[in-house]
Structures are given as structure tokens and as C-alpha cells.
Write a protein that holds these residues in place. Structure first.
Motif, short mmCIF file in Angstrom:
data_model
loop_
_atom_site.label_atom_id
_atom_site.label_comp_id
_atom_site.label_asym_id
_atom_site.label_seq_id
_atom_site.Cartn_x
_atom_site.Cartn_y
_atom_site.Cartn_z
N SER A 132 0.86 -1.19 0.00
CA SER A 132 0.00 0.00 0.00
C SER A 132 0.89 1.24 0.00
CB SER A 132 -0.91 0.02 1.24
OG SER A 132 -0.14 0.19 2.42
N VAL A 133 0.27 2.39 -0.07
CA VAL A 133 1.02 3.65 -0.02
C VAL A 133 1.87 3.70 1.24
CG1 VAL A 133 0.82 6.16 0.19
CG2 VAL A 133 -0.59 4.93 -1.46
N PHE A 134 1.35 3.24 2.37
CA PHE A 134 2.11 3.26 3.62
C PHE A 134 3.05 2.07 3.73
CE2 PHE A 134 -0.46 6.11 6.75
CZ PHE A 134 -0.34 7.17 5.87
N ASP A 135 2.66 0.92 3.23
CA ASP A 135 3.46 -0.30 3.37
C ASP A 135 4.12 -0.66 2.04
OD1 ASP A 135 4.65 -2.69 3.96
OD2 ASP A 135 2.81 -3.73 4.55
N GLN A 136 5.32 -0.14 1.85
CA GLN A 136 6.06 -0.38 0.61
C GLN A 136 7.31 -1.23 0.87
OE1 GLN A 136 6.51 3.22 -1.86
NE2 GLN A 136 4.99 4.21 -0.54
N ARG A 137 7.28 -2.05 1.90
CA ARG A 137 8.46 -2.82 2.28
C ARG A 137 8.91 -3.79 1.18
NH1 ARG A 137 6.77 -6.26 6.44
NH2 ARG A 137 4.69 -5.98 5.51
N PHE A 138 7.99 -4.28 0.35
CA PHE A 138 8.31 -5.26 -0.67
C PHE A 138 8.69 -4.63 -2.02
CE2 PHE A 138 6.13 -8.04 2.28
CZ PHE A 138 6.69 -9.29 2.07
N LEU A 197 -6.31 3.53 5.63
CA LEU A 197 -5.96 4.65 4.77
C LEU A 197 -7.18 5.44 4.31
CD1 LEU A 197 -3.15 3.04 2.58
CD2 LEU A 197 -2.96 4.28 4.74
N LEU A 198 -8.36 4.90 4.56
CA LEU A 198 -9.59 5.61 4.21
C LEU A 198 -10.17 6.38 5.39
CD1 LEU A 198 -11.27 2.74 2.15
CD2 LEU A 198 -10.10 4.76 1.23
N ARG A 199 -9.57 6.22 6.56
CA ARG A 199 -10.11 6.86 7.76
C ARG A 199 -9.90 8.36 7.74
NH1 ARG A 199 -11.48 3.28 12.21
NH2 ARG A 199 -11.97 5.22 13.30
N LYS A 211 0.39 12.29 8.24
CA LYS A 211 0.67 11.63 6.95
C LYS A 211 -0.61 11.33 6.20
CE LYS A 211 4.33 9.12 6.63
NZ LYS A 211 5.35 8.04 6.71
N LEU A 212 -1.67 10.95 6.91
CA LEU A 212 -2.95 10.73 6.26
C LEU A 212 -3.50 12.02 5.68
CD1 LEU A 212 -4.64 8.26 8.76
CD2 LEU A 212 -4.11 7.78 6.36
N THR A 213 -3.30 13.12 6.37
CA THR A 213 -3.73 14.43 5.88
C THR A 213 -2.95 14.80 4.61
OG1 THR A 213 -4.28 15.16 8.12
CG2 THR A 213 -3.95 16.87 6.46
N GLN A 214 -1.64 14.55 4.61
CA GLN A 214 -0.82 14.82 3.43
C GLN A 214 -1.25 13.95 2.26
OE1 GLN A 214 3.36 14.17 4.12
NE2 GLN A 214 3.98 14.97 2.11
N LEU A 215 -1.55 12.69 2.54
CA LEU A 215 -2.02 11.77 1.49
C LEU A 215 -3.28 12.31 0.84
CD1 LEU A 215 -2.18 8.96 0.08
CD2 LEU A 215 -3.41 8.15 2.11
#
Length: 297
Positions: free
Chosen positions: A167-173, A198-200, A215-219
Motif C-alpha cells: 500500500s502507499v504506507f506499506d512499501q516494504r516489498f 488509509l480511508l479513515r 501523513k494521512l492528511t498529506q495523502l
């Protein structure tokens, strides 16, 4: 008639069915959908051009529900997940899933987790035998950490399919996915919405997640400035990431499915946003690993 953009997107999606068997997701306030609602979602998915379902023995009665509807929706190929263990147990688990799904062959079977598979090599032998016998087209494992994918690549296992969170937040892979794809591994990603986090609304987060509010606000600001709906941007970011073949989306209503499919119209806009969205990767594992989250009240 479906647009070329919608056709391209549906070929990159698999319909997740955890919601069919469980009250799933931190934003789920309606509980498990009725049998009629499940049938309605499958009919709409079929009409839209989706052809692949993702389920698991652990998703409540999801396999049973899909089996009950097998005659009406035979167009769908199915991936399920089973626990790793001794070869005989794996064979039994697969037979039970096939019986519940009322199928003789599945598109794919994944082990739920890497650790038990690594500890029990006979589990892999059992899935290889099932593939050789024609019961399964693709075999693999659901991964949670990039080092697991690195191990599989280093060992040279004949894996066809993996599923990973992305996801946008989880880019570990992000770095390892193109390498998997280059080795012929079909990569599916899950949790594009991070189970709804991420929809909250950033102003209405549970206490545990409040550090993510900026970060959610920036997104939201980035995506709004581009004129793209938030769900569409999140879905497309995952579905079109380098190395990814499909994104698994979970829905609990026809309206929810249709909202996801409207993302097709924004594919070019989201690709233009990709560099900025890549910069929002979260490095605190406790926020991006749902098993580390506190229990729902």
C-alpha cells in the motif's frame, strides 16, 4: 460495454472474499453480508469482467458460501489458502477446501505463512504433488516480510505465486517484487487500503493510530489536488506497482465493488502521482502490520 481502461483494471484484480465469511476490516460496521448480498456481489463482479476469487479455509464460512454458488459462477477461478504442516495434513486440508468449494481444480493454493512452510519441507512436496496431479495450477505462499521473499529467491524454490501486503504506507516489498516477477512468480498484493486505515478521516482515528494523522492528511491533500478519489488512488498505486500482477480487493456490497472499479478512469493520473505517493512510505512496522494492532473494542 466496458471501457479499455476498465478491462485493463479488471485483469489486474482478484476479488477477496474474507468479507463473505467474516466481519472483516476496521471500518466494517455492517458485519458479515447475507448470502443474497454475496450472490449479488459475485454477479456484479462477473458482469464487470473479474475472473479470479481469493479465499481461505480460515475465512469463516467463505469457502462454503462460494461452493454453494459454484454452479452459478463457474466462470471464476479460485485461489485458496491452507496451513502448512506434514505432507499428509496438507493433502487433507487441500481435499477439504476442494470439497467445500465444490471444485476439482483450483487456480492456486497458498500456504498462509512462510514460517511453518520453512519448518516443514514436506508441506511443499505435498503442494507440488497436487500441482503435478492437476488439482492446482499455481502454488506458493502468503508472505509478510521481505526477507521471506529473499529466502525463496535465494533457495530457488519452484514457486508460481506469492501474495504480499502492499500500500502507499506499506512499501516494504517494493524492491523485491520486480525480481520475483522476473523469475516467473505471479505476484498478488493485498491490503491496498491497509484494512481501511488509509480511508479513515485523519481527525477521527483511534488513539493507537493518531501519530499517522499528519501523513494521512498529506495523502489526502496530494490526491485531492490531482482530482482523484482517495480509494481509486490507493487501489491503483498497488495494482500497477512494478512487478505486481494482481491486487486483491475485498468488498462487502455491490456499491463498494463499483466504487473500486471506477478507479479505472484515473490510471494515468495516479501514475503521475506515484513518485509523490512513494514518498509517504511508513517505516514504523507497528502501524503497517495489522497483526501488531490492538484488538478492536
Amino acid at each position: 460495454m466496458a471501457t479499455p481502461e476498465l478491462q485493463a483494471l479488471t485483469q489486474r484484480l482478484a476479488l477477496g472474499t474474507a468479507q463473505f465469511g467474516l466481519a472483516y476490516g476496521i471500518n466494517n460496521h455492517g458485519g458479515q453480508p447475507t448470502a443474497a448480498a454475496v450472490a449479488e456481489v459475485l454477479a456484479a463482479a462477473q458482469a464487470a469482467g473479474l475472473t479470479l476469487l481469493d479465499t481461505a479455509a480460515a475465512y469463516g464460512n467463505s469457502e462454503v458460501r462460494l461452493g454453494e454458488l459454484a454452479g452459478q459462477y463457474s466462470i471464476f477461478s479460485i485461489i485458496t489458502k491452507i496451513p502448512a504442516g506434514p505432507a499428509a495434513q496438507v493433502t487433507q486440508h487441500l481435499a477439504a477446501s476442494l470439497a467445500r468449494l465444490r471444485r476439482q481444480r483450483l487456480y492456486g493454493v497458498l500456504f498462509h505463512a512462510f514460517g511453518p512452510l520453512q519448518a516443514e519441507p514436506g508441506a511443499w512436496s505435498a503442494l507440488r504433488a497436487a500441482r503435478a496431479a492437476g488439482q492446482v495450477g499455481h502454488i506458493g505462499v502468503s508472505l509478510y516480510h521481505p526477507h521471506e521473499a529473499e529466502w525463496l529467491l535465494a533457495e530457488g524454490w519452484d514457486i508460481d505465486l506469492v501474495q504480499v501486503p502492499y500500500s502507499v504506507f506499506d512499501q516494504r516489498f517494493a524492491a523485491v517484487l520486480p525480481r520475483l516477477a522476473a523469475q516467473g512468480v505471479e505476484v498478488h498484493v493485498r491490503s491496498a487500503f491497509l484494512q481501511g486505515l488509509l480511508l479513515r478521516d485523519p481527525t477521527d482515528l483511534p488513539d493507537f493510530f493518531r501519530p499517522l494523522a499528519p501523513k494521512l492528511t498529506q495523502l489526502r491533500a496530494l490526491i485531492a489536488a490531482a482530482g482523484v478519489p482517495l480509494p481509486a488512488a490507493l487501489l491503483l498505486f498497488a495494482a500497477y506497482a512494478p512487478g505486481v500482477a494482481r491486487a486483491v480487493i475485498g468488498v462487502d456490497s455491490v456499491e463498494n465493488l463499483r466504487e473500486n472499479l471506477t478507479a479505472a478512469a484515473y490510471a494515468h493520473a495516479v501514475e503521475a502521482l506515484r513518485p509523490a505517493l512513494t514518498g509517504l512510505a511508513e517505516t514504523t512496522d507497528t502501524f503497517i502490520l495489522p497483526y501488531a494492532w490492538p484488538p478492536r473494542p
